[in-house]
Structures are given as C-alpha cells and as structure tokens.
Design a protein around this motif. Sequence first.
Motif, PDB file in Angstrom:
ATOM      1  N   GLY A  81       0.816  -1.217   0.000  1.00 58.87           N
ATOM      2  CA  GLY A  81       0.000   0.000   0.000  1.00 58.87           C
ATOM      3  C   GLY A  81       0.842   1.256   0.000  1.00 58.87           C
ATOM      4  N   THR A  82       1.941   1.263   0.756  1.00 60.21           N
ATOM      5  CA  THR A  82       2.832   2.426   0.801  1.00 60.21           C
ATOM      6  C   THR A  82       3.489   2.663  -0.555  1.00 60.21           C
ATOM      7  N   LEU A  83       3.913   1.606  -1.225  1.00 57.37           N
ATOM      8  CA  LEU A  83       4.502   1.737  -2.561  1.00 57.37           C
ATOM      9  C   LEU A  83       3.482   2.307  -3.543  1.00 57.37           C
ATOM     10  N   LEU A  84       2.246   1.829  -3.482  1.00 56.50           N
ATOM     11  CA  LEU A  84       1.200   2.332  -4.379  1.00 56.50           C
ATOM     12  C   LEU A  84       0.938   3.820  -4.135  1.00 56.50           C
ATOM     13  N   ILE A  85       0.896   4.234  -2.874  1.00 52.09           N
ATOM     14  CA  ILE A  85       0.696   5.649  -2.549  1.00 52.09           C
ATOM     15  C   ILE A  85       1.865   6.483  -3.064  1.00 52.09           C
ATOM     16  N   SER A  86       3.070   5.960  -2.935  1.00 56.68           N
ATOM     17  CA  SER A  86       4.254   6.660  -3.436  1.00 56.68           C
ATOM     18  C   SER A  86       4.169   6.872  -4.953  1.00 56.68           C
ATOM     19  N   LEU A  87       3.748   5.845  -5.668  1.00 52.17           N
ATOM     20  CA  LEU A  87       3.614   5.965  -7.122  1.00 52.17           C
ATOM     21  C   LEU A  87       2.512   6.957  -7.494  1.00 52.17           C
ATOM     22  N   GLN A  88       1.409   6.912  -6.763  1.00 52.85           N
ATOM     23  CA  GLN A  88       0.298   7.817  -7.065  1.00 52.85           C
ATOM     24  C   GLN A  88       0.646   9.275  -6.786  1.00 52.85           C
ATOM     25  N   SER A  89       1.544   9.495  -5.838  1.00 49.27           N
ATOM     26  CA  SER A  89       1.894  10.863  -5.433  1.00 49.27           C
ATOM     27  C   SER A  89       2.965  11.477  -6.320  1.00 49.27           C
ATOM     28  N   TYR A  90       3.381  10.772  -7.348  1.00 49.14           N
ATOM     29  CA  TYR A  90       4.511  11.193  -8.180  1.00 49.14           C
ATOM     30  C   TYR A  90       4.295  12.599  -8.742  1.00 49.14           C
ATOM     31  N   ASN A  91       3.148  12.848  -9.366  1.00 48.80           N
ATOM     32  CA  ASN A  91       2.888  14.157  -9.982  1.00 48.80           C
ATOM     33  C   ASN A  91       2.867  15.270  -8.944  1.00 48.80           C
ATOM     34  N   TRP A  92       2.229  14.999  -7.798  1.00 41.99           N
ATOM     35  CA  TRP A  92       2.141  16.021  -6.750  1.00 41.99           C
ATOM     36  C   TRP A  92       3.520  16.326  -6.166  1.00 41.99           C
ATOM     37  N   PHE A 320     -10.055  -8.569   3.648  1.00 41.02           N
ATOM     38  CA  PHE A 320     -10.776  -7.359   3.270  1.00 41.02           C
ATOM     39  C   PHE A 320      -9.869  -6.133   3.284  1.00 41.02           C
ATOM     40  N   VAL A 321      -8.957  -6.049   4.240  1.00 40.50           N
ATOM     41  CA  VAL A 321      -8.019  -4.916   4.263  1.00 40.50           C
ATOM     42  C   VAL A 321      -7.181  -4.893   2.990  1.00 40.50           C
ATOM     43  N   LEU A 322      -6.739  -6.066   2.516  1.00 40.58           N
ATOM     44  CA  LEU A 322      -5.997  -6.141   1.259  1.00 40.58           C
ATOM     45  C   LEU A 322      -6.846  -5.612   0.101  1.00 40.58           C
ATOM     46  N   ILE A 323      -8.101  -6.049   0.027  1.00 41.70           N
ATOM     47  CA  ILE A 323      -9.007  -5.587  -1.031  1.00 41.70           C
ATOM     48  C   ILE A 323      -9.274  -4.090  -0.885  1.00 41.70           C
ATOM     49  N   TYR A 324      -9.449  -3.646   0.344  1.00 39.58           N
ATOM     50  CA  TYR A 324      -9.738  -2.237   0.616  1.00 39.58           C
ATOM     51  C   TYR A 324      -8.580  -1.346   0.162  1.00 39.58           C
ATOM     52  N   ILE A 325      -7.352  -1.837   0.333  1.00 36.48           N
ATOM     53  CA  ILE A 325      -6.191  -1.078  -0.132  1.00 36.48           C
ATOM     54  C   ILE A 325      -6.248  -0.895  -1.645  1.00 36.48           C
ATOM     55  N   PHE A 326      -6.502  -1.960  -2.387  1.00 35.02           N
ATOM     56  CA  PHE A 326      -6.598  -1.855  -3.842  1.00 35.02           C
ATOM     57  C   PHE A 326      -7.741  -0.920  -4.253  1.00 35.02           C
ATOM     58  N   SER A 327      -8.913  -1.098  -3.653  1.00 36.20           N
ATOM     59  CA  SER A 327     -10.099  -0.348  -4.061  1.00 36.20           C
ATOM     60  C   SER A 327      -9.980   1.129  -3.712  1.00 36.20           C
ATOM     61  N   ASN A 328      -9.622   1.414  -2.473  1.00 35.68           N
ATOM     62  CA  ASN A 328      -9.554   2.809  -2.039  1.00 35.68           C
ATOM     63  C   ASN A 328      -8.430   3.558  -2.738  1.00 35.68           C
ATOM     64  N   LEU A 329      -7.288   2.889  -2.938  1.00 31.08           N
ATOM     65  CA  LEU A 329      -6.171   3.572  -3.592  1.00 31.08           C
ATOM     66  C   LEU A 329      -6.428   3.784  -5.076  1.00 31.08           C
ATOM     67  N   ALA A 330      -7.233   2.921  -5.705  1.00 33.03           N
ATOM     68  CA  ALA A 330      -7.625   3.178  -7.100  1.00 33.03           C
ATOM     69  C   ALA A 330      -8.449   4.453  -7.171  1.00 33.03           C
ATOM     70  N   ALA A 331      -9.399   4.608  -6.227  1.00 35.73           N
ATOM     71  CA  ALA A 331     -10.221   5.823  -6.196  1.00 35.73           C
ATOM     72  C   ALA A 331      -9.379   7.050  -5.868  1.00 35.73           C
ATOM     73  N   PHE A 332      -8.527   6.937  -4.856  1.00 34.08           N
ATOM     74  CA  PHE A 332      -7.683   8.067  -4.480  1.00 34.08           C
ATOM     75  C   PHE A 332      -6.654   8.386  -5.567  1.00 34.08           C
ATOM     76  N   GLY A 333      -6.231   7.372  -6.333  1.00 31.96           N
ATOM     77  CA  GLY A 333      -5.284   7.619  -7.413  1.00 31.96           C
ATOM     78  C   GLY A 333      -5.857   8.545  -8.467  1.00 31.96           C
ATOM     79  N   VAL A 334      -7.113   8.303  -8.855  1.00 34.27           N
ATOM     80  CA  VAL A 334      -7.776   9.172  -9.831  1.00 34.27           C
ATOM     81  C   VAL A 334      -7.966  10.566  -9.239  1.00 34.27           C
ATOM     82  N   LEU A 335      -8.443  10.621  -7.998  1.00 40.39           N
ATOM     83  CA  LEU A 335      -8.666  11.913  -7.348  1.00 40.39           C
ATOM     84  C   LEU A 335      -7.364  12.693  -7.204  1.00 40.39           C
TER      85      LEU A 335
END
Length: 467
Positions: A81-92, A320-335
């Motif tokens: 999850g931390t790696l995914l957040i790091s990748l999503q934050s690249y532009n910011w 569910f936490v594993l699934i929640y990480i994928f689902s929530n970070l997909a939404a937050f990635g677009v946002l």
Amino acid sequence: MSNFFLFMQQELLLTAIIFILLFMKLSTIEWKTKNVLLVVNILLTINLVAGIFIKGNGSLFGDMFQQTELLRLEKNILNLGTLLISLQSYNWLLKHKHATEFYLLMLSTLLGMFFMLSSSNLLMFYVGLELASIPLAALANFDLDKRRSSEAAMKYIMSSAFASGLLLFGISMMYGVTGTVSFAELQTAASDQPLFLFSFILILAGFGFKISAVPFHLWTADVYEGSPIAVTSYLSVISKGSMIFAMTTVLFTVFGQLIFHWYNIIAVLAVLSMIVGNLFAIRQQNVKRFLAFSSISQVGFILIGVTGANAIGQSSVIYFVLIYIFSNLAAFGVLSLVSSEKGKETIDDFKGFYKTNPLLTWVLAIALFSLAGIPPTAGFFGKFFLILAGAGKNNYPLITIAALNMVVSLYYYLRIIKAMFMDANETPIEKVEMTWAPKLSMAICVAGIVITGIASGAYEYIYSLVK
C-alpha cells in the motif's frame, strides 16, 4: 545476531531507507526531485520484494518482539500500500520542494506500525503506536501554504493525543491490576474484575479512535479533507489497516476469553459505523469527505468480521483490508491526479468526466463498484466473507443490518458513477496527463481488485496462516 537481522529484516530495511534519504537530504549534492522519487520507489520495491522472499520466524528482546508468517504478510500488505501511494503521489511530489521530508515522515510512521504489529508487550505496542501517530500530524500539515491543512493537523494531533491518553490510562490500570504488560501473561490474568474490564474498555476506546469507528469518528472527515490527498490515502488505508491488524491480534489472542464482554460492544460499534457512515456519505459533495465517511462505513463491515472471533473472522478481516487497499487507492489515485493537475475535488466537477478521461473514469468506476460490494469485484467477496464470519455467531439482526446498509451504500457510490457517465457538463474536466508512476499504480490496483476477487488463492493462503 543472525536471528536479529533475520527476524527484524523488514524493520531494518525500512530504517536503512530512512537513513539513505536522510543522507541524501544532508549531502552537499543537490538531488533533483525527480531523481529522489525514482530512488525512493526503487528502494520501496526492493523492500517489498525482500519482505516477501526473506523469511524467518522467532522472538527477540525477551519475547517483546515477535515475527510470524502472518505478521510478515500483514507488513507486506502495508508495504504494498505504501509503494502504491508513493507511485500515485509522483505528480504532486514533483511540484513539491519537500519530497524527501515527506518520505522521511511517512516511512517513520510505517516503521512504528511494524513495531506495533510485532509487539507482544503493551508498552512496546504503545511506543510503536506513538511512532506511527506523531509524524502523521506533520504529514497532515504538509501543504504548508494552505490554512485547512494546518487545521487538519491540529485536529488530528488533538484527537490522536486524546486517544493515546485513553489507551495509556487503560494500560497503566491494567498493569496495576495484573502486575504485567506481557501479552502472554495477560491471557491468563484476564478476569471479570471491574477495574480490569474498565481498563480493557479504555484500551478498546483507544482503538476506536484510531480506526474511526463511530462514535470516535468526529475527526475523520475534517482531517481527510484538509490533508494532502497522498496523506489522506495513507490515513485511509495504511494507518487504519495497521490498527485493524493490531486490534484483531489483541482481541483474539490477548483478550479472547473475554469475548462475552467485548462481542456486544464491537457489534454496536459496527452497526453505528455502518449507519452513520452511510447517512453522512450521502450528503457529501467533496470527494475526500465522501471517501472519509465511506471509510467509516467500511470499518463497520470490518468489525462484523471481528465479531466472528475465530480463524475465519481474522482471515476475512485481513483479506478485506488487502481488497480495501486496492479499491480505495484506485479511487484516491484518480482523485490525486485530478486534484494535482486541475484542482477539482467535488462530485459535480466529475460530471461528464467520461467524455474527456475514459480510462480514469473506468478506473474510478471499478474502484467504486468494489467499495460498494458489487460482483464480480473483490469488494463483493471481501464483504461476503466478513458477513459469513459474523453469521457464525448466529447474530442475524446484525447480518440483516449489514445487508441493508450494503443496499444504501449503492446509492452514493452509483451517484458518482452516474455523474461521470450520464450527467451533462458543458465544461468537463480536461484530459489529465499521466506519468508512468500513477499509471503503474492504478494498473496494479485494478488488477488487484479483479484478481483477488476471482482467484480464491489469496483468502485460502491467509486462512492457512491464521488457523
């Protein structure tokens, strides 16, 4: 010494990354932000791979620290999850002059979470919790030029301090009653003594604050809205996920014999969290506040799995936490992309989004379908296993309330999907340009939503470690 390096390899790798970043910051060479981001993402990938393939189980420091296959899996989920957040934050982060400091704070909190998960002693647990909490206040205030970011940090640190105070007060009273803070000894010392039960309730209240369960949720929406989106993502999935992992461990192993006391408490918290989270999510226009109340509702479903108080319950929570990480970070990635590039954060801004950004629209739609629990996404199977675990106690009113709340949640998740695909907008959000990092992150999230739902191996593997 070899055991020390083997059992603590995940913590030591994180510490090494923190020191590497510190040396980069203090060196006479001025690193470009782009190079810093590349180095950090490579190091986080190495950290994740090493955590998966380097294995060793045992205990250290007089059994205050323990490492098991299950704990390693939980830490790897947080690493992912931390790696995914790091990748999503690249532009910011490319536009931010304090990218190195952002990672120093974020990885420090992750290190605290690792120590908290591996602790088998209440004092070490508390130290890990504080290391995981205090830097988060600085992260919430990371948009230094925005007043609402400072307000979010103040609200978070005040709420966190109050929750930590309750937790520490409960720990101190529990030590006064039993004369020990060791998890193993508390298992045998647990009793119906009123002072012991009161101290246990205080500890449970501390957990409630950290996971944003109703009625301990009042800080959540304001902090989520005021924080930078990368920090909101981290609070929503990593911080909350680590506390849920820790809470299940403490309830199931340390206080398992007190289930007839805490079962009803958890059931009430679950019902309140689902109902209040759903009702307030319906009213939101800001997407970050919307996802905040959505996360409160999701905590309610997670607590239903906790009421199972068995291997199926713990497995369903971790799954569910594993699934929640994928689902929530997909939404937050677009946002995150839309907010950093276009400055848009309200639901009305996403009207007609499909016309200009079809790929991002589908990513967000799949994420929302999963959060709503619509098959065949992973979110459906995650909620199914949680409800199945709760049904093991034959508490049918609780299961009925959960099912009704799933129907209610469809309305506000589909409201965003309707806005993107069907609502007209004369000036829709212009096409958002993506770099490689957000593309990779969202591809992993969508693949995770699909694969973890269709393939049963993930849940079966988790169950094999728990039972």
